[in-house]
Scaffold this motif. Structure first.
Motif: not given
Length: 138
Positions: A14-24, A29-45
């Motif tokens: 589930x996390x392998x599928x959700x993490x890239x989807x979240x990043x995409x 957004x104007x800031x180029x992506x949410x790196x905090x959430x993407x990093x947290x999801x990557x670590x959870x994965x």
């Protein structure tokens, strides 16, 4: 342990599928992506994958428990399950000492951090050695 391993494997997939989807989704957004959430999801994965590997490794090398077998009966699980400690005050004192250390860090009161560390050392030692003396000693 096979049931636990499959639960963690499902979470990892589930996390392998959700993490890239979240990043995409957040990259628009104007800031180029949410790196905090993407990093947290990557670590959870990675953490769930680590648990999956550990549980899967041990599930293949140990005898199946009654709940892992298709022909397991309730009576097969009877008997002593292990040692479960009774109440203990030491975790409270360890948490209080950690709170003192964190408060000392936040206030830049290094003397308070030292006091909390010394009391924490005593609390951890008491927690570790609580079954060597007193009512519950063995």
């Amino acid at each position: 342990m096979k049931a636990e391993a499959w639960i963690f494997i499902a979470c990892t997939i589930f996390l392998v599928l959700v993490t890239p989807t979240y990043w995409f989704v957040t990259s628009g957004s104007e800031h180029g992506g949410d790196w905090t959430g993407t990093s947290a999801l990557t670590m959870c994965t990675l953490l769930t994958a680590m648990c999956s590997v550990y549980l899967g490794f041990h599930a293949t090398r140990m005898d199946p428990r009654p709940e892992d077998r298709k022909d397991g009966e309730i009576a097969d699980g009877a008997g002593e399950l292990g040692f479960f400690p009774p109440f203990s005050w030491w975790p409270l004192w360890c948490a209080a000492c950690l709170g003192i250390i964190v408060f000392g860090t936040a206030m830049a009161a290094y003397w308070l951090m030292i006091i909390g560390g010394a009391l924490g050392f005593i609390a951890v030692a008491g927690w570790v050695f609580e079954y060597y003396r007193g009512e519950f000693s063995h």
